[in-house]
Enzyme design. Structure first.
Site, PDB file in Angstrom:
ATOM      1  N   ASN A   9       0.829  -1.202   0.028  1.00  0.00           N
ATOM      2  CA  ASN A   9       0.092   0.102  -0.056  1.00  0.00           C
ATOM      3  C   ASN A   9       1.030   1.164  -0.033  1.00  0.00           C
ATOM      4  O   ASN A   9       1.378   1.621   1.006  1.00  0.00           O
ATOM      5  CB  ASN A   9      -0.963   0.092   1.324  1.00  0.00           C
ATOM      6  CG  ASN A   9      -1.611   1.073   1.392  1.00  0.00           C
ATOM      7  OD1 ASN A   9      -1.886   2.120   0.469  1.00  0.00           O
ATOM      8  ND2 ASN A   9      -2.196   1.423   2.682  1.00  0.00           N
ATOM      9  N   LYS A  11       0.156   4.260  -0.269  1.00  0.00           N
ATOM     10  CA  LYS A  11      -0.213   5.403   0.210  1.00  0.00           C
ATOM     11  C   LYS A  11       0.214   6.610  -0.918  1.00  0.00           C
ATOM     12  O   LYS A  11       0.254   6.597  -2.114  1.00  0.00           O
ATOM     13  CB  LYS A  11       0.161   5.674   1.605  1.00  0.00           C
ATOM     14  CG  LYS A  11      -0.180   4.389   2.279  1.00  0.00           C
ATOM     15  CD  LYS A  11       0.106   4.656   3.882  1.00  0.00           C
ATOM     16  CE  LYS A  11      -0.142   3.486   4.826  1.00  0.00           C
ATOM     17  NZ  LYS A  11      -0.194   3.606   6.019  1.00  0.00           N
ATOM     18  N   HIS A  95      -9.751   1.581   4.568  1.00  0.00           N
ATOM     19  CA  HIS A  95      -8.508   1.830   5.280  1.00  0.00           C
ATOM     20  C   HIS A  95      -8.672   2.699   6.401  1.00  0.00           C
ATOM     21  O   HIS A  95      -9.375   3.790   6.248  1.00  0.00           O
ATOM     22  CB  HIS A  95      -7.512   2.219   4.233  1.00  0.00           C
ATOM     23  CG  HIS A  95      -6.179   2.100   5.031  1.00  0.00           C
ATOM     24  ND1 HIS A  95      -5.672   3.181   5.788  1.00  0.00           N
ATOM     25  CD2 HIS A  95      -5.054   1.392   4.920  1.00  0.00           C
ATOM     26  CE1 HIS A  95      -4.468   2.823   6.191  1.00  0.00           C
ATOM     27  NE2 HIS A  95      -4.087   1.691   5.667  1.00  0.00           N
ATOM     28  N   GLU A 167      -6.184  -4.441  10.393  1.00  0.00           N
ATOM     29  CA  GLU A 167      -5.071  -3.398  10.573  1.00  0.00           C
ATOM     30  C   GLU A 167      -5.390  -2.571  11.965  1.00  0.00           C
ATOM     31  O   GLU A 167      -6.132  -2.059  11.829  1.00  0.00           O
ATOM     32  CB  GLU A 167      -5.084  -2.695   9.464  1.00  0.00           C
ATOM     33  CG  GLU A 167      -4.510  -3.098   8.180  1.00  0.00           C
ATOM     34  CD  GLU A 167      -4.168  -2.304   7.330  1.00  0.00           C
ATOM     35  OE1 GLU A 167      -2.904  -2.510   6.793  1.00  0.00           O
ATOM     36  OE2 GLU A 167      -4.573  -1.077   6.911  1.00  0.00           O
ATOM     37  N   GLY A 173       2.193   2.362  10.785  1.00  0.00           N
ATOM     38  CA  GLY A 173       3.163   3.456  10.743  1.00  0.00           C
ATOM     39  C   GLY A 173       3.647   3.802  12.020  1.00  0.00           C
ATOM     40  O   GLY A 173       4.374   4.762  12.154  1.00  0.00           O
ATOM     41  N   SER A 212       2.781  -2.201  10.314  1.00  0.00           N
ATOM     42  CA  SER A 212       4.369  -1.924  10.834  1.00  0.00           C
ATOM     43  C   SER A 212       4.805  -3.477  10.465  1.00  0.00           C
ATOM     44  O   SER A 212       5.621  -3.952  11.173  1.00  0.00           O
ATOM     45  CB  SER A 212       4.362  -1.675  12.151  1.00  0.00           C
ATOM     46  OG  SER A 212       4.222  -0.558  12.333  1.00  0.00           O
TER      47      SER A 212
HETATM   48  P1  PGA Z   1       2.416   0.099   7.784  1.00  0.00           P
HETATM   49  O1  PGA Z   1       1.084   0.599   6.933  1.00  0.00           O
HETATM   50  O2  PGA Z   1       2.996  -0.939   7.293  1.00  0.00           O
HETATM   51  O3  PGA Z   1       3.341   1.582   7.266  1.00  0.00           O
HETATM   52  O4  PGA Z   1       2.290   0.178   9.284  1.00  0.00           O
HETATM   53  C1  PGA Z   1       0.131  -0.308   6.769  1.00  0.00           C
HETATM   54  C2  PGA Z   1      -1.242   0.176   6.386  1.00  0.00           C
HETATM   55  O5  PGA Z   1      -1.356   1.167   6.503  1.00  0.00           O
HETATM   56  O6  PGA Z   1      -1.710  -0.543   5.379  1.00  0.00           O
END
Ligand code: PGA
Length: 251
Positions: A9, A11, A95, A167, A173, A212
Site C-alpha cells: 500500500n 499510500k 483503510h 489492521e 506506521g 508495521s
Molecule cells: P504500515 O502501514 O505498514 O506503514 O504500518 C500499513 C497500512 O496502512 O496498510
C-alpha cells in the site's frame, strides 16, 4: 491450504522516476517466487505506469480507494470502471486513514465494497481497532461491526471474491506491530464470525495482517494459522524490504 498474498500500500508516496526503480526491484526480486501472490496498490496517477511495467508478471496492481458511484458530477472522485480501464485487480476499501482522516463510515465502506465487486475488482476490506478501543477491551466488538457492514449486508458469499485486512490502527506506521499472538487472535475471530454464516467461505477467506510489517517480523506473523499474508505500508516503498516480506510468504 490458502495461498498467501502480500500487498503493498504505497499510500500518497511515489514519483514516476522512483516508482520505476521500485517496481523494477520488486519484479526482479519476486520473479522466481511461485507459491504466493503479490500486488501493489498505487496512487491513481501511477496506475498506467504500474500496468505497463507489471502486465504479464507475477505482480498484480490496484488502487487505494474508489467512488461508489459509476459516473457523474463528483469532482475529484474516481469511478470503479476507471480502475478496470487500467486492469486493476484489487482496490483497498475502508483503510483506517480513509475512515479517520476522510470520515468514511461503515456505510460508505460497504457501498464502495459493493461497487468494487460489481466492477469486477477484488476489494481488500480493512478493519481494525484504535488503541483506545483495544485498551477498553472492545476490539472484537469494533472489528465485528466493521466486518458486518459487508458480511451481514451482502452475505458470506460476497467474501468469496474479497480479501479482509486486519489492521490495528495503533500499529499502522507506528513501528508497533501487533504480536503474532495478538494478530492471530483477531484473525481467528474474523474467520470464526464468517464461519457462522458460511464455513466453506470462512475456510477459504484470505485475511491479511497490516501494521508495521517489516522484513524482520513478517515470517513469524505469516506463520500463524489464520494470517494469510500482509498489507504493507512503509516497507513496500523500499524494494529490498518488500521483496524480503514477499519471500517470507513463501515459507
Ligand atoms: P504500515 O502501514 O505498514 O506503514 O504500518 C500499513 C497500512 O496502512 O496498510
Amino acid at each position: 491450504m490458502r495461498r498467501k498474498l502480500v500487498v503493498g500500500n504505497w499510500k500518497m508516496y511515489g514519483r514516476l522516476a522512483t516508482n520505476q526503480a521500485l517496481l523494477q526491484g520488486v519484479l526482479e526480486g519476486v520473479r522466481e517466487l511461485r507459491d504466493a501472490d503479490y500486488a501493489v496498490c498505487v496512487p491513481y496517477p501511477y496506475l498506467s505506469q504500474a500496468q505497463s511495467m507489471l502486465q504479464g508478471s507475477n505482480v498484480a496492481w490496484g488502487a487505494q480507494n474508489l467512488s461508489p458511484q459509476e459516473e457523474g458530477a463528483f469532482t475529484g472522485a474516481v469511478a470503479p470502471g476507471m480502475l478496470t480501464d487500467f486492469a486493476c485487480s484489487y482496490v483497498i476499501i475502508g483503510h483506517s486513514e480513509r475512515r479517520g482522516l476522510f470520515h468514511e463510515s461503515n456505510e460508505i465502506a460497504s457501498a464502495k465494497f459493493a461497487a468494487a465487486q460489481k466492477a469486477g475488482l477484488k476489494p481488500i476490506f480493512c478493519v481494525g481497532e484504535t488503541l483506545v478501543e483495544r485498551e477498553s477491551g472492545i476490539t472484537e466488538q469494533v472489528v465485528a461491526t466493521q466486518l458486518d457492514a459487508v458480511l451481514v449486508r451482502f452475505g458470506a458469499q460476497a467474501l468469496k471474491e474479497a480479501v479482509i485486512a486486519y489492521e490495528p490502527v495503533w500499529a499502522i506506521g507506528t513501528g508497533k506491530t501487533a504480536s503474532p499472538d495478538q494478530a492471530q487472535a483477531v484473525h481467528a475471530f474474523i474467520r470464526q464470525r464468517v464461519a457462522q454464516h458460511d464455513a466453506q467461505v470462512a475456510q477459504g477467506l484470505c485475511i491479511l495482517y497490516g501494521g508495521s510489517v517489516k522484513a524482520g517480523n513478517a515470517a513469524e506473523l505469516f506463520g500463524m494459522p489464520d494470517i494469510d499474508g500482509g498489507l504493507i505500508g512503509g516497507a513496500s516503498l523500499v524494494s529490498d524490504d518488500f521483496v524480503a516480506i514477499c519471500r517470507a510468504a513463501q515459507k
